[in-house]
Design a protein around this motif. Structure first.
Motif, short mmCIF file in Angstrom:
data_model
loop_
_atom_site.label_atom_id
_atom_site.label_comp_id
_atom_site.label_asym_id
_atom_site.label_seq_id
_atom_site.Cartn_x
_atom_site.Cartn_y
_atom_site.Cartn_z
N LYS A 182 26.81 47.24 43.87
CA LYS A 182 26.39 46.03 43.18
C LYS A 182 27.25 45.85 41.92
N HIS A 183 27.23 44.63 41.38
CA HIS A 183 28.04 44.30 40.20
C HIS A 183 27.14 44.13 38.99
N LEU A 184 27.52 44.79 37.91
CA LEU A 184 26.75 44.75 36.67
C LEU A 184 27.61 44.15 35.56
N GLY A 185 27.12 43.09 34.92
CA GLY A 185 27.84 42.47 33.83
C GLY A 185 27.23 42.86 32.49
N ILE A 186 28.07 43.26 31.53
CA ILE A 186 27.60 43.69 30.22
C ILE A 186 28.35 42.89 29.16
N VAL A 187 27.60 42.18 28.32
CA VAL A 187 28.20 41.43 27.22
C VAL A 187 28.11 42.29 25.97
N GLY A 188 29.27 42.69 25.45
CA GLY A 188 29.31 43.65 24.34
C GLY A 188 29.43 45.05 24.87
N TYR A 189 30.25 45.86 24.22
CA TYR A 189 30.49 47.21 24.73
C TYR A 189 30.43 48.22 23.59
N GLY A 190 29.32 48.15 22.85
CA GLY A 190 29.08 49.13 21.80
C GLY A 190 28.43 50.37 22.40
N ALA A 191 27.71 51.12 21.58
CA ALA A 191 27.12 52.37 22.03
C ALA A 191 26.13 52.15 23.17
N ILE A 192 25.32 51.10 23.08
CA ILE A 192 24.33 50.83 24.12
C ILE A 192 25.02 50.39 25.41
N GLY A 193 25.97 49.46 25.29
CA GLY A 193 26.69 48.99 26.48
C GLY A 193 27.41 50.11 27.19
N ASN A 220 43.10 37.11 26.17
CA ASN A 220 43.06 35.85 25.43
C ASN A 220 41.66 35.57 24.89
N LYS A 221 40.98 36.64 24.45
CA LYS A 221 39.63 36.50 23.89
C LYS A 221 38.64 35.97 24.93
N GLY A 222 38.71 36.54 26.13
CA GLY A 222 37.80 36.14 27.20
C GLY A 222 36.38 36.65 26.96
N THR A 223 35.41 35.92 27.49
CA THR A 223 34.01 36.32 27.35
C THR A 223 33.20 35.71 28.49
N HIS A 224 31.91 36.06 28.56
CA HIS A 224 30.98 35.58 29.58
C HIS A 224 31.54 35.75 31.01
N PRO A 225 31.85 36.97 31.42
CA PRO A 225 32.39 37.18 32.77
C PRO A 225 31.34 36.95 33.85
N ARG A 226 31.79 36.45 34.99
CA ARG A 226 30.96 36.29 36.18
C ARG A 226 31.77 36.73 37.40
N TRP A 227 31.11 37.43 38.31
CA TRP A 227 31.76 37.89 39.53
C TRP A 227 31.81 36.78 40.57
N SER A 228 32.85 36.80 41.40
CA SER A 228 32.82 35.99 42.62
C SER A 228 31.88 36.67 43.60
N PRO A 229 31.29 35.93 44.55
CA PRO A 229 30.33 36.54 45.47
C PRO A 229 30.88 37.73 46.25
N ASP A 230 32.18 37.73 46.57
CA ASP A 230 32.76 38.83 47.33
C ASP A 230 33.29 39.94 46.43
N GLY A 231 33.18 39.79 45.11
CA GLY A 231 33.62 40.83 44.19
C GLY A 231 35.12 40.92 43.98
N ARG A 232 35.89 39.99 44.56
CA ARG A 232 37.35 40.06 44.45
C ARG A 232 37.86 39.51 43.13
#
Length: 268
Positions: free
Chosen positions: A48-59, A102-114
């Motif tokens: 499964k795919h897990l999205g995490i916004v922010g990657y501090g100690a908790i992330g 380029n300061k990307g944010t709010h990632p979303r996966w494609s349904p096939d994960g590619r």
């Protein structure tokens, strides 16, 4: 503390996927039918795919534990949201690949994960999840017009805040920018749209009174075939911040402030 936060996150993830809350409610209501091999199985987390916004100690702690479940993780990380970027973690080896520069944010996966979709101050982009190849600008959009959801068939995504826009997803080799068009465009504030797993229903948050930004959000279900809308959980006196469907499409998971705490709620 950080330890309590990541443990609570995993408790909620496992509770949702293994349907623990539903089982508890059945027992309390006296409706438990006894053990069956195919009853209340829930869903596994491997692949499964897990999205995490922010990657501090908790992330990082949440992502590290996801490795044991064989999940794939996409996260945005940086000194601040204005300086963040999107990364994908290969949990089997614990390696991270930087997707955006380029300061990307709010990632979303494609349904096939590619692919991973994300946005920045210039617009909405797509790039292969393994980091290979160049990123493709799909449409120009404001930084606040973040991606809400990708359709289950991978043919479109919805983005925006206040007015939800639909962006057709062109083929990988088609090139050029697609033309976005209004999808939910009313006088109310609308946000956090989410396609159901079967693609038949759209859930989103909406305020009742136009122009009254202090109003609480209501959850609306839109039948995509008939165009009919209906509000759900009207008796619930909390204002959800975001919503997501469970994998089986039978429930919505909403987060909301509740008596000084931030909680997740399951809405059947």
């Amino acid at each position: 503390s950080d330890v309590c936060s990541f443990r609570s996150t995993w408790a909620l993830l496992l509770g949702i996927t293994r349907r623990i809350g539903e089982g508890e409610r059945l027992v309390r209501a006296g409706q438990w039918k006894g053990f069956k091999f195919d009853f209340m199985l829930g869903a596994g987390l491997r692949d499964k795919h897990l999205g995490i916004v922010g990657y501090g100690a908790i992330g990082r702690a949440v992502a590290h534990r996801a490795r044991a479940f064989g999940m794939r993780v996409a996260y945005s990380a940086g000194p601040s949201q204005a300086q963040s970027d999107v990364w994908v973690m290969e949990l089997a080896r614990g390696l991270s690949t930087r997707i955006s520069f380029n300061k990307g944010t709010h990632p979303r996966w494609s349904p096939d994960g590619r692919f991973v979709y994300y946005n920045n101050a210039k617009g909405i982009y797509r790039k292969p999840a393994d980091g290979s190849g160049a990123e493709v600008l799909l449409a120009k959009a404001a930084f606040s017009d973040y991606i809400n959801t990708v359709s289950p068939d991978g043919k479109a995504l919805l983005f925006g805040f206040n007015d939800i826009m639909k962006l057709p997803l062109v083929a990988e080799d088609a090139g050029g920018e697609a033309r976005a068009e209004p999808y939910l465009n009313t006088r109310q504030v609308e946000r956090e749209a989410a396609f159901s797993p079967d693609g038949r229903t759209l859930a989103y948050l909406s305020m009742t009174r136009p122009g009254f930004e202090a109003d609480r959000y209501h959850i609306v279900l839109l039948d995509l075939a008939s165009g009919k809308k209906r509000n759900i959980a009207e008796s619930w006196d909390r204002s959800p911040g975001s919503i997501q469907w469970t994998r089986d499409g039978k429930s919505l998971i909403a987060d909301a402030e509740d008596i000084g705490q931030h909680k997740l709620f399951s809405i059947d």
